[in-house]
Design a protein around this motif. Structure first.
Motif, PDB file in Angstrom:
ATOM      1  N   ASP A   1      -3.132   4.688  55.943  1.00 11.33           N
ATOM      2  CA  ASP A   1      -3.155   4.812  57.347  1.00 11.33           C
ATOM      3  C   ASP A   1      -2.397   4.015  58.248  1.00 11.33           C
ATOM      4  N   PRO A   2      -1.582   4.803  59.064  1.00 14.21           N
ATOM      5  CA  PRO A   2      -0.531   4.156  59.659  1.00 14.21           C
ATOM      6  C   PRO A   2      -1.304   3.278  60.824  1.00 14.21           C
ATOM      7  N   TYR A   3      -2.629   3.633  61.324  1.00 15.98           N
ATOM      8  CA  TYR A   3      -3.078   2.789  62.441  1.00 15.98           C
ATOM      9  C   TYR A   3      -3.635   1.638  61.732  1.00 15.98           C
TER      10      TYR A   3
ATOM     11  N   LEU B   1      -5.617   9.422  67.382  1.00 19.57           N
ATOM     12  CA  LEU B   1      -6.298  10.537  67.183  1.00 19.57           C
ATOM     13  C   LEU B   1      -6.513  10.565  65.643  1.00 19.57           C
ATOM     14  N   ASP B   2      -7.609  10.955  64.897  1.00 19.61           N
ATOM     15  CA  ASP B   2      -7.684  11.252  63.286  1.00 19.61           C
ATOM     16  C   ASP B   2      -6.906  12.649  62.971  1.00 19.61           C
TER      17      ASP B   2
ATOM     18  N   LEU C   1       4.976   9.538  59.502  1.00 20.14           N
ATOM     19  CA  LEU C   1       5.882   9.216  58.275  1.00 20.14           C
ATOM     20  C   LEU C   1       7.322   9.477  58.793  1.00 20.14           C
ATOM     21  N   TRP C   2       7.720  10.552  59.542  1.00 21.40           N
ATOM     22  CA  TRP C   2       9.149  10.865  60.040  1.00 21.40           C
ATOM     23  C   TRP C   2       9.688   9.651  60.914  1.00 21.40           C
TER      24      TRP C   2
ATOM     25  N   PHE D   1       2.551   4.188  67.357  1.00 20.10           N
ATOM     26  CA  PHE D   1       3.111   5.648  67.464  1.00 20.10           C
ATOM     27  C   PHE D   1       2.297   6.157  68.763  1.00 20.10           C
ATOM     28  N   GLN D   2       3.209   6.230  69.890  1.00 18.54           N
ATOM     29  CA  GLN D   2       2.378   6.342  71.044  1.00 18.54           C
ATOM     30  C   GLN D   2       2.574   8.213  71.495  1.00 18.54           C
TER      31      GLN D   2
END
Length: 436
Positions: free
Chosen positions: A136-138, A198-199, A207-208, A231-232
């Motif tokens: 999870d990136p967050y 957001l989920d 990822l990019w 990631f805004q």
């Protein structure tokens, strides 16, 4: 030769050794002779300790232009230049010097060159790279960033080469457009509150962004911007529709360096499109310093190198909307005089003197003359060199129906060391405090 010349500007000049009574020192600094003249037989000779005295970036400084005109006139006739001050003023204040031309097409996607790379031919490979389970990136940010960096190494060589080349040499537009990256299959509605994550069922867009960021530098976030999200989300909101904010839509968000006021402003800015605006008319606009400077007079260019411009703190960092000059004083141009960097905010920056303000207005005109744009489509990733280009966004119609334009943004620096003291622990959120 020194008629009407009170001051000369030398850049990296070397001292001269003057011997014999025939040679006359005509310019000196700190006890060193930097220019000398002599009559040699029936001719005349001038030696200067550096040709940059008369080069375009420096010809507008001090009385350099008048000195050059006097020198040429003396060499030819033995007299100083008639009406030299008027000629010097015309050279420095009225003329602009274009050393080469640029492609006239404004739509970046229509111009072939190193500034555009098409990812669509590699779609199947990119889908495999983006497949499988991701952290999870967050919630697991460090693990996600590591995984993204490793997966970027599996990217097609043509994409990695384009990014590496852009990092080292950039291009005239100071931007790199990657077209057609795979998008998340099940995309939720455009966030009504961009400051909240957001989920999503997949993390392709993150990822990019993280992968490309790993090839460019060190991604970081700002505590005041979207509550420190790395990631805004960039999406329109009703309450900011007419404010100088990334959440605006009803107004032109004019040319600016991202967080121009910040001591740790990003070196690169990445914008990834998840959803276009309803009408497909929103333009992301850029203007590079390399293309703009030929439209600025030498005198104004010299003014822009002086620390006499006050920029404003952004609305999202706590400043009232549109307040000018409540930030630091800085030069607009800096670095290599032949190929400078630029920090410029068209809406929030003011000059501290009439000459400085005039130079700002000249730069305003220049960046508008050379603007280039792209209409970002889902899967497009635009990388902006934040130290060599300003960017803007056109107005568009927002409906606030969950299907509005949605970008994700990441800021990154080339060197994480200067911001380390303003980041807690080993984190990536810059917590610099501003009094506004």
């Amino acid at each position: 030769m020194t008629e009407g010349v009170e001051q000369l500007y030398f850049h990296r000049a070397r001292g001269l050794t003057v011997t014999g009574s025939a040679a006359t020192a005509i310019a000196a600094r700190d006890g060193r002779v930097l220019a000398a003249a002599a009559e040699v037989g029936a001719g005349r000779l001038v030696v200067v300790g550096g040709g940059e005295l008369s080069a375009l970036p420096f010809l507008g400084r001090a009385d350099n232009a008048r000195f050059l005109l006097n020198t040429l006139s003396w060499l030819l006739t033995g007299q100083y230049a008639p009406a030299g001050s008027e000629l010097a003023k015309a050279v420095t204040h009225e003329r602009c010097f274009t050393v080469r031309s640029f492609h006239p097409e404004e739509d970046l996607a229509k111009v072939e060159g190193s500034h555009v790379v098409d990812a669509r031919p590699y779609r199947s490979l990119l889908e495999r790279i983006g497949g499988g389970i991701l952290p999870d990136p967050y919630q697991e940010q460090a693990a996600f960033l590591l995984e993204a960096e490793l997966r970027f190494d599996e990217m097609p060589r043509v994409i990695r080469e384009a990014v590496t080349t852009f990092r080292h040499r950039s291009n005239d537009y100071e931007g790199l457009l990657v077209r057609g990256l795979p998008v998340d299959a099940e995309l939720p509605g455009t966030p009504a509150d961009p400051a909240r994550r957001l989920d999503k069922s997949t993390w392709l867009s993150e990822l990019w962004l993280a992968g490309f960021a790993s090839a460019l530098g060190f991604p970081l976030a700002y505590h005041q911007e979207k509550h420190g999200l790395l990631f805004q989300n960039v999406a329109p909101t009703p309450h900011n529709a007419a404010n100088l904010s990334s959440e605006s839509s009803a107004i032109l968000l004019d040319f600016h360096t991202e967080t121009a006021f910040h001591p740790h402003m990003p070196d690169f800015l990445m914008l990834h499109c998840l959803r276009s605006d309803h009408d497909g008319i929103a333009k992301t606009i850029m203007a590079s310093v390399r293309m703009a400077l030929p439209h600025v007079s030498l005198a104004d260019r010299c003014e822009l190198f002086l620390p006499q411009f006050r920029t404003g703190v952004d609305y999202s960092f706590g400043s009232a909307n549109g307040v000018q000059g409540n930030g630091p004083t800085l030069p607009v141009l800096y670095g290599n005089p032949y190929d400078p960097y630029m920090t410029f905010d068209l809406d929030l920056m003011v000059g501290e003197t009439p000459h400085a303000q005039q130079a700002l207005e000249a730069l305003r005109s220049a960046v508008n003359k050379v603007q280039r744009w792209v209409r970002l489509e889902p899967g497009d990733l635009l990388i902006v060199n934040n130290r060599r280009a300003v960017h803007a966004r056109s107005e568009f119609s927002a409906r606030f129906d969950g299907r509005d334009r949605w970008l994700q943004r990441v800021c990154l620096v080339s060197d994480p060391v200067p911001s380390a003291a303003d980041r807690r622990g080993s984190g990536r959120v810059v917590e610099t405090v501003f009094a506004v």
